[in-house]
Design an enzyme around this catalytic site. Sequence first.
Site, PDB file in Angstrom:
ATOM      1  N   HIS A   1      29.125  -7.561 -10.315  1.00 15.42           N
ATOM      2  CA  HIS A   1      29.745  -8.725 -10.946  1.00 15.42           C
ATOM      3  C   HIS A   1      28.932  -9.989 -10.753  1.00 15.42           C
ATOM      4  CE1 HIS A   1      33.206  -6.249 -11.756  1.00 15.42           C
ATOM      5  NE2 HIS A   1      33.235  -5.892 -10.484  1.00 15.42           N
TER       6      HIS A   1
ATOM      7  N   THR B   1      14.790 -10.815 -15.946  1.00 13.46           N
ATOM      8  CA  THR B   1      15.152 -10.398 -14.589  1.00 13.46           C
ATOM      9  C   THR B   1      16.223  -9.314 -14.643  1.00 13.46           C
ATOM     10  OG1 THR B   1      14.539 -12.492 -13.570  1.00 13.46           O
ATOM     11  CG2 THR B   1      16.177 -11.173 -12.399  1.00 13.46           C
TER      12      THR B   1
ATOM     13  N   TYR C   1       4.492  -2.988  -9.509  1.00 10.76           N
ATOM     14  CA  TYR C   1       5.026  -4.130 -10.257  1.00 10.76           C
ATOM     15  C   TYR C   1       4.631  -4.009 -11.729  1.00 10.76           C
ATOM     16  CZ  TYR C   1       6.058  -6.256  -5.737  1.00 10.76           C
ATOM     17  OH  TYR C   1       6.560  -6.507  -4.489  1.00 10.76           O
TER      18      TYR C   1
ATOM     19  N   ASN D   1       7.546  -5.347 -20.997  1.00  7.42           N
ATOM     20  CA  ASN D   1       6.544  -6.405 -21.080  1.00  7.42           C
ATOM     21  C   ASN D   1       5.417  -6.092 -20.101  1.00  7.42           C
ATOM     22  OD1 ASN D   1       4.980  -8.713 -21.137  1.00  7.42           O
ATOM     23  ND2 ASN D   1       6.730 -10.117 -21.135  1.00  7.42           N
TER      24      ASN D   1
ATOM     25  N   ARG E   1       3.895 -10.295 -12.549  1.00  9.54           N
ATOM     26  CA  ARG E   1       4.288 -11.390 -11.653  1.00  9.54           C
ATOM     27  C   ARG E   1       5.770 -11.730 -11.816  1.00  9.54           C
ATOM     28  NH1 ARG E   1      -0.213 -14.032  -9.331  1.00  9.54           N
ATOM     29  NH2 ARG E   1       0.941 -15.953  -8.970  1.00  9.54           N
TER      30      ARG E   1
ATOM     31  N   ASN F   1      16.868 -10.348  -6.646  1.00  8.31           N
ATOM     32  CA  ASN F   1      17.804  -9.220  -6.588  1.00  8.31           C
ATOM     33  C   ASN F   1      18.971  -9.545  -5.652  1.00  8.31           C
ATOM     34  OD1 ASN F   1      19.105  -6.767  -6.339  1.00  8.31           O
ATOM     35  ND2 ASN F   1      17.308  -5.630  -5.688  1.00  8.31           N
TER      36      ASN F   1
ATOM     37  N   CYS G   1      14.859  -2.601  -4.855  1.00  8.89           N
ATOM     38  CA  CYS G   1      13.611  -3.355  -4.988  1.00  8.89           C
ATOM     39  C   CYS G   1      12.575  -2.937  -3.949  1.00  8.89           C
ATOM     40  CB  CYS G   1      13.870  -4.849  -4.966  1.00  8.89           C
ATOM     41  SG  CYS G   1      14.773  -5.451  -3.544  1.00  8.89           S
ATOM     42  N   HIS G   2      13.008  -2.267  -2.895  1.00  5.76           N
ATOM     43  CA  HIS G   2      12.041  -1.774  -1.901  1.00  5.76           C
ATOM     44  C   HIS G   2      11.134  -0.689  -2.494  1.00  5.76           C
ATOM     45  CE1 HIS G   2      15.567   0.869  -1.551  1.00  5.76           C
ATOM     46  NE2 HIS G   2      14.693   1.815  -1.226  1.00  5.76           N
TER      47      HIS G   2
ATOM     48  N   SER H   1      -0.009  -2.180  -6.850  1.00  6.96           N
ATOM     49  CA  SER H   1      -0.838  -1.162  -7.518  1.00  6.96           C
ATOM     50  C   SER H   1      -1.801  -0.491  -6.554  1.00  6.96           C
ATOM     51  CB  SER H   1      -1.615  -1.791  -8.666  1.00  6.96           C
ATOM     52  OG  SER H   1      -0.738  -2.250  -9.658  1.00  6.96           O
TER      53      SER H   1
ATOM     54  N   GLU I   1      13.530   7.370   2.521  1.00 12.24           N
ATOM     55  CA  GLU I   1      13.676   8.085   1.253  1.00 12.24           C
ATOM     56  C   GLU I   1      12.703   9.252   1.154  1.00 12.24           C
ATOM     57  OE1 GLU I   1      13.824   5.673  -2.256  1.00 12.24           O
ATOM     58  OE2 GLU I   1      15.342   4.350  -1.406  1.00 12.24           O
TER      59      GLU I   1
END
Length: 141
Positions: A45, A55, A74, A83, A88, A97, A105-106, A111, A132
């Site tokens: 929410h 984002t 990334y 895109n 960046r 986040n 996001c972890h 690259s 993980e």
Amino acid sequence: EASAACEVCEGAEEMTEPLKQCTAWLHAYFCEPARMASLPVPAFHHPLLRRDSFTRQVLWTLLRDVKFGEAVSYKQLADLAGNSRAARAVGGAMRSNPIPIIIPCHRVICSSGQAGNYGGGNLMKEWLLSHEKLQKEKLAY
């Protein structure tokens, strides 16, 4: 890690349904990753996840497309989000986040293979990635 007990706080019967879903999801993430696929993702929410933005697109793409035990750069995530030149901006999305771990996001790395930054600290990011990887290997056997 193996000796750590997985338990839910007392008073679980008094939790709202969304909080129960979130608790079940986090319990599965840390203790029973094989169950994660069968659980609904908790409801979100937060305003950032409701308005139309790059984002939001990046965070939903990450949640939907980068599975437990996987990592993505990334740039790869920018490509997945539509895109290819916005690597960046993906970093900015990771910093914004509002629900790390649930929106993983972890799992976004450089690259070069380096872990990169993480709001919870680089040691936490490395631990989550390692957790993980180990759990995925256990599931494979």
